[in-house]
Design an enzyme around this catalytic site. Structure first.
Site, PDB file in Angstrom:
ATOM      1  CG  HIS A 181      -4.995   0.852  -4.190  1.00 36.43           C
ATOM      2  ND1 HIS A 181      -4.341   0.603  -2.999  1.00 36.43           N
ATOM      3  CD2 HIS A 181      -6.066   0.013  -4.196  1.00 36.43           C
ATOM      4  CE1 HIS A 181      -4.990  -0.311  -2.313  1.00 36.43           C
ATOM      5  NE2 HIS A 181      -6.035  -0.702  -3.019  1.00 36.43           N
ATOM      6  NE  ARG A 237      -3.198  -3.473  -1.343  1.00 41.23           N
ATOM      7  CZ  ARG A 237      -2.735  -4.294  -0.404  1.00 41.23           C
ATOM      8  NH1 ARG A 237      -1.453  -4.504  -0.285  1.00 41.23           N
ATOM      9  NH2 ARG A 237      -3.566  -4.903   0.426  1.00 41.23           N
ATOM     10  NE  ARG A 262      -3.645  -2.070   2.799  1.00 44.03           N
ATOM     11  CZ  ARG A 262      -3.451  -3.187   3.492  1.00 44.03           C
ATOM     12  NH1 ARG A 262      -2.276  -3.380   4.092  1.00 44.03           N
ATOM     13  NH2 ARG A 262      -4.395  -4.108   3.598  1.00 44.03           N
ATOM     14  CG  HIS A 318      -6.285  -8.393   1.662  1.00 45.30           C
ATOM     15  ND1 HIS A 318      -6.449  -8.908   0.397  1.00 45.30           N
ATOM     16  CD2 HIS A 318      -6.086  -7.070   1.480  1.00 45.30           C
ATOM     17  CE1 HIS A 318      -6.349  -7.952  -0.497  1.00 45.30           C
ATOM     18  NE2 HIS A 318      -6.131  -6.820   0.138  1.00 45.30           N
ATOM     19  CE1 TYR A 372      -6.047  -7.250  -6.636  1.00 44.31           C
ATOM     20  CE2 TYR A 372      -6.338  -8.106  -4.429  1.00 44.31           C
ATOM     21  CZ  TYR A 372      -6.105  -7.046  -5.280  1.00 44.31           C
ATOM     22  OH  TYR A 372      -5.936  -5.785  -4.769  1.00 44.31           O
ATOM     23  CE  LYS A 426      -6.395  -0.200   4.666  1.00 42.27           C
ATOM     24  NZ  LYS A 426      -7.751  -0.423   4.099  1.00 42.27           N
TER      25      LYS A 426
END
Length: 343
Positions: free
Chosen positions: A266, A269, A172, A293, A302, A196
């Site tokens: 992004h 990514r 990210r 994630h 994906y 995150k």
């Protein structure tokens, strides 16, 4: 969170924001987004109830007096009316409304289940706006190579290294900007990434990443640095900013005719994840850990396939050319009729 924003927050919301940051481990940016969503909501509540002067601009409505007594009077019907306001007056798109719904749900759940300040959660039955399902944009393998060949200029080693890490590691923007020198462990060919919610993960560096990092470190500035820990340094001798990274990525994307809307940091990514899944046949659970994630459902976007792959799969089915017996029989009968007519 910016001090000027926190200064106008009522005590009950300050406590909630503190809970998000310290207990839930949300990032400063995420906490700020929660506050802005709640501020919009309570501004609407005060406006709809005539608790402010008619000529008060919406952006100037203060929520500093919001307390639990006011919050207890909020009903689901009023929240529905708020959602209509977001759609028809503020022209918020479904994705924005969905985020605002999430903010309200988290806030009222906190008041009901965590601090017991509410007996009933008024938004328990609040539904999330339906979002249009769309596949993420990404660069093809050929476009990715083309992008890397465009890197040039006085910061070419730095810029090239940034693009390589995006395309190979699926970082990210915040993760790349936050990298420190100590995060790169050359002895084990790994890199520590802070994702995150301050969650750490280890990313393995392939040959391309290792080479790009070595070339950059050979020319990385050392003297007069404001942030000596930072891996990527700006022209001002400090940690490179998100805006600078966004600018340089868009600059190079424009050079391969991908400078329009929809292509950004992004998307690199997305590219890394798609190339690993489609070309590298990486297991979706492994990809989840690589990308950092929290839920497997997020990673499953994906697993999309190209139209060509889907067509090839359909044609590869052993039943692809089987026709019903009736069709074969009709063909034989037509052939026989033609033979009789020629006699």
């Amino acid at each position: 969170m910016k001090p000027e924003l926190l200064a106008e927050a009522p005590q009950i919301i300050r406590e909630f924001l503190g809970y998000l940051g310290t207990i839930k481990g949300k990032s400063e940016k995420t906490v700020e987004e929660y506050y802005l969503d709640l501020r919009t909501f309570f501004r609407y509540i005060k406006l709809s109830r005539n608790l402010v002067k008619d000529d008060t601009p919406f952006e100037e409505i203060s929520i500093s007096d919001v307390d639990i007594d006011l919050i207890r009077t909020i009903t689901l019907t009023q929240v529905f009316e708020y959602m209509n306001y977001l759609t028809n007056v503020r022209n918020n798109k479904p994705a924005t409304r969905s985020r605002k719904v999430s903010s309200l749900r988290t806030f009222f759940k906190y008041l009901t289940n965590k601090t017991n300040q509410l007996d009933v959660n008024p938004v328990l039955e609040l539904e999330t706006p339906k979002l249009r399902s769309s596949l993420p944009k990404y660069l093809t393998f050929e476009q990715s190579i083309d992008l890397l060949t465009k890197v040039d200029g006085k910061n070419k080693e730095r810029d090239y290294c940034i693009l390589v890490l995006f395309l190979n590691c699926g970082l990210r923007l915040s993760e790349l900007v936050g990298l420190n020198l100590s995060d790169v462990r050359q002895s084990s060919n790994t890199m520590r990434v802070l994702g995150k919610g301050n969650k750490e993960r280890i990313v393995y560096l392939n040959e391309a990443c290792q080479d790009a990092i070595r070339r950059y470190l050979a020319v990385r500035p050392h003297d007069g640095l404001i942030d000596k820990k930072a891996l990527f340094i700006s022209a001002q001798r400090k940690r490179i900013s998100p805006k600078t990274v966004q600018y340089l990525v868009k600059k190079y994307l424009a050079q391969i005719d991908l400078g329009g809307p929809g292509y950004s940091v992004h998307k690199l990514r997305h590219t890394a994840a798609t190339l690993m899944y489609q070309h590298g046949h990486v297991d979706i659970r492994v990809l989840k850990d690589i990308l950092g994630h929290e839920n497997l459902g997020t990673t499953e976007i994906y697993t999309h396939l190209s139209d060509q792959q889907m067509e090839q799969a359909a044609n590869a089915n052993p039943l692809a050319h089987i026709k019903p017996r009736s069709a074969v029989t009709n063909l034989k009968e037509d052939s026989q009729r033609k033979d009789h007519s020629n006699e």
